[in-house]
Design an enzyme around this catalytic site. Structure first.
Site, mmCIF file in Angstrom:
data_model
loop_
_atom_site.group_PDB
_atom_site.id
_atom_site.type_symbol
_atom_site.label_atom_id
_atom_site.label_comp_id
_atom_site.label_asym_id
_atom_site.label_seq_id
_atom_site.Cartn_x
_atom_site.Cartn_y
_atom_site.Cartn_z
ATOM 1 N N GLY A 266 -9.785 -6.251 -4.978
ATOM 2 C CA GLY A 266 -8.439 -6.625 -5.394
ATOM 3 C C GLY A 266 -7.736 -7.476 -4.352
ATOM 4 N N ASP A 267 -7.970 -7.175 -3.089
ATOM 5 C CA ASP A 267 -7.405 -7.982 -2.005
ATOM 6 C C ASP A 267 -7.978 -9.396 -2.038
ATOM 7 O OD1 ASP A 267 -5.913 -5.808 -0.862
ATOM 8 O OD2 ASP A 267 -7.758 -5.067 0.018
ATOM 9 N N ARG A 268 -9.295 -9.498 -2.271
ATOM 10 C CA ARG A 268 -9.944 -10.803 -2.330
ATOM 11 C C ARG A 268 -9.387 -11.629 -3.485
ATOM 12 N NH1 ARG A 268 -12.267 -14.283 1.001
ATOM 13 N NH2 ARG A 268 -10.475 -15.348 0.117
ATOM 14 N N TYR B 15 0.821 -1.205 0.000
ATOM 15 C CA TYR B 15 0.000 0.000 0.000
ATOM 16 C C TYR B 15 0.861 1.264 0.000
ATOM 17 C CZ TYR B 15 -4.513 -2.243 0.190
ATOM 18 O OH TYR B 15 -5.639 -2.954 -0.148
#
Length: 468
Positions: free
Chosen positions: A263-265, A151
């Protein structure tokens, strides 16, 4: 410093996943707004909920822990009170954290019903690259897969972390979710997953769609020295470039709501599939499917909702339909519904569905489940499974969502979202339809649309049997 594990044990068959990256504090403030402030022409939000969660790499770790995996989060945390709060928000996750040397970054989203109003960032200026402890790099040693959730706050840029990741990549799948302000993936990374905007910024290439994604994925794979690059394209899917060439992975049809965390998933799904031995293309397909299901289930708000053992919705169905209906109604639109078994979808079905969609601003199909079809049609039916029938219906442009029901009639399903119009083929008499009384409960209308004789599932099945 190292935090201990809280929560229950990992489930049988769980994978050991290490998440490396920057952790934030995410706050979602949600409420209603019915008036403007007397001080300025801005909306006044009456707060209903104030939800707090670990964000960034912490959100990835939370997703995996909720799936039952053995999760370690390698990150840095501030020694302020919000750093302690983040630890408390990570039950079931082993936290291995060094000092951040900066205040805890906080991102607060203010939403009115389903609409984002404003985001407020605190402490989000780019900090110096943090110090790295031996415990942080040692935590990578026994992972089945590693996810780098960058991040842009320096964890993935730290030389010691990068050296450890490059060493691990030689024998363990590493999935790198990059950030425009972050570091490049280390050489040997199994797959990097930039979205279209990130791929455009990283590659410097222009263009749109699959041609752009193909060029960008290939260029970034060469520049970064990764085994593969998967450019994610939102609800279209992903384009994967590897040594064997390029492959497009389509996404299941779904009505996307709040995209936070999608996007994390996806990255989490790819990493788990790789840890389980899947090939690259299959792993990316699994990640795309996970992200679509996550959005269909309600996104990050559903992830943290207390739903007990309720399963995740099939993309395009149930909760997805409810969200679609709410949005159409909020815009003053008309909600149309129709229903049936739709076993062996044929031209008559397609024409009837298209005519029904023309009656309003969205079309929800109430679909008989496999059990319901068997009860109505006999033990030899359905010919096609419920999941296949859902997928085919959602592939039609005129169908916006599907709700599956188990009863003989869809009355209970209809009561959940209360369509304005119930449409059926003209071989029915509107007054005789059992759903007419149900629609009357809220003032809905029953309308018949043109019927096309000579086309039926039974006749099509007989013809196939004759030639087969």
């Amino acid at each position: 410093m190292t935090g201990g594990r809280s929560g229950g044990a990992a489930r049988a068959g769980a994978r050991r996943i290490v998440v490396v990256g920057d952790t934030l504090l995410d706050v979602d403030v949600s409420g209603t707004s019915e008036r403007l402030s007397p001080d300025a022409p801005v909306p006044v939000v009456d707060v209903r909920t104030d939800d707090r969660r670990a964000g960034g790499a912490g959100l990835v770790a939370t997703m995996l822990a909720k799936d039952g995996h053995d999760v370690t989060l390698v990150t840095v945390l501030s020694d302020d009170g919000r750093g302690d709060e983040i630890r408390d928000l990570l039950p079931g996750v082993r936290v291995v954290a060094g000092p951040s040397g900066a205040p805890t970054p906080v991102k607060t989203r203010v939403r009115v019903v389903d609409h984002a109003l404003v985001r407020i960032d605190e402490g989000c200026a780019t900090p110096p690259v943090p110090e790295v402890t031996a415990a942080m790099t040692d935590a990578l040693a026994e992972a089945d897969a590693v996810i780098v959730a960058d991040y842009g706050r320096g964890v993935a840029a730290a030389p010691a972390v990068r050296a450890a990741l490059e060493a691990v990549a030689a024998h363990t799948p590493v999935v790198w979710d990059p950030h425009p302000k972050g570091a490049q993936p280390v050489p040997g990374t199994t797959v990097a997953t930039p979205n279209t905007a990130e791929a455009r910024a990283f590659s410097g290439l222009g263009g749109e769609g699959v041609p752009f994604a193909t060029d960008a994925a290939g260029a970034l794979r060469e520049a970064w020295g990764t085994d593969a690059v998967a450019v994610t394209m939102g609800d279209r899917g992903a384009l994967v470039a590897s040594a064997s060439g390029s492959r497009f992975v389509p996404a299941p049809s779904t009505t996307a709501g709040d995209p936070c965390g999608a996007g994390d998933r996806l990255a989490a799904g790819v990493a788990v599939a790789l840890a389980e031995g899947a090939g690259l293309a299959d792993a990316v397909a699994a990640g795309v499917a996970d992200a679509s299901a996550y959005l269909a289930a309600g996104g990050v708000s559903a992830l943290f909702a207390d739903r007990g053992a309720e399963p995740v919705a099939v993309p395009g169905t149930d909760r997805d339909a409810l969200r679609l209906v709410q949005r159409v109604r909020a815009d003053g639109g008309t909600v149309v519904a129709t229903g049936g078994c739709f076993d062996l979808l044929h031209a008559g079905h397609a024409r009837t569905l298209s005519a029904a969609r023309a009656l309003g601003d969205c079309l929800v199909v109430c679909l008989n489940s496999d059990a319901s079809v068997r009860a109505l049609k006999g033990p030899e039916r359905p010919i096609m499974s419920q999941d296949d029938r859902v997928e085919l219906l959602l592939a039609l442009d005129c169908v916006d969502a599907v709700v599956v029901f188990d009863e003989h009639t869809p009355d209970e399903a209809l009561r959940r979202f209360r369509p304005d119009v119930w449409a059926k083929g003209g071989d029915y008499d509107a007054a005789d339809l059992p759903e007419a009384a149900t629609l009357a409960e809220w003032g809905g209308r029953v309308v018949t649309v043109p019927f096309h004789p000579g086309r039926s599932t039974t006749r099509l099945a007989a013809a196939l049997a004759h030639v087969g």
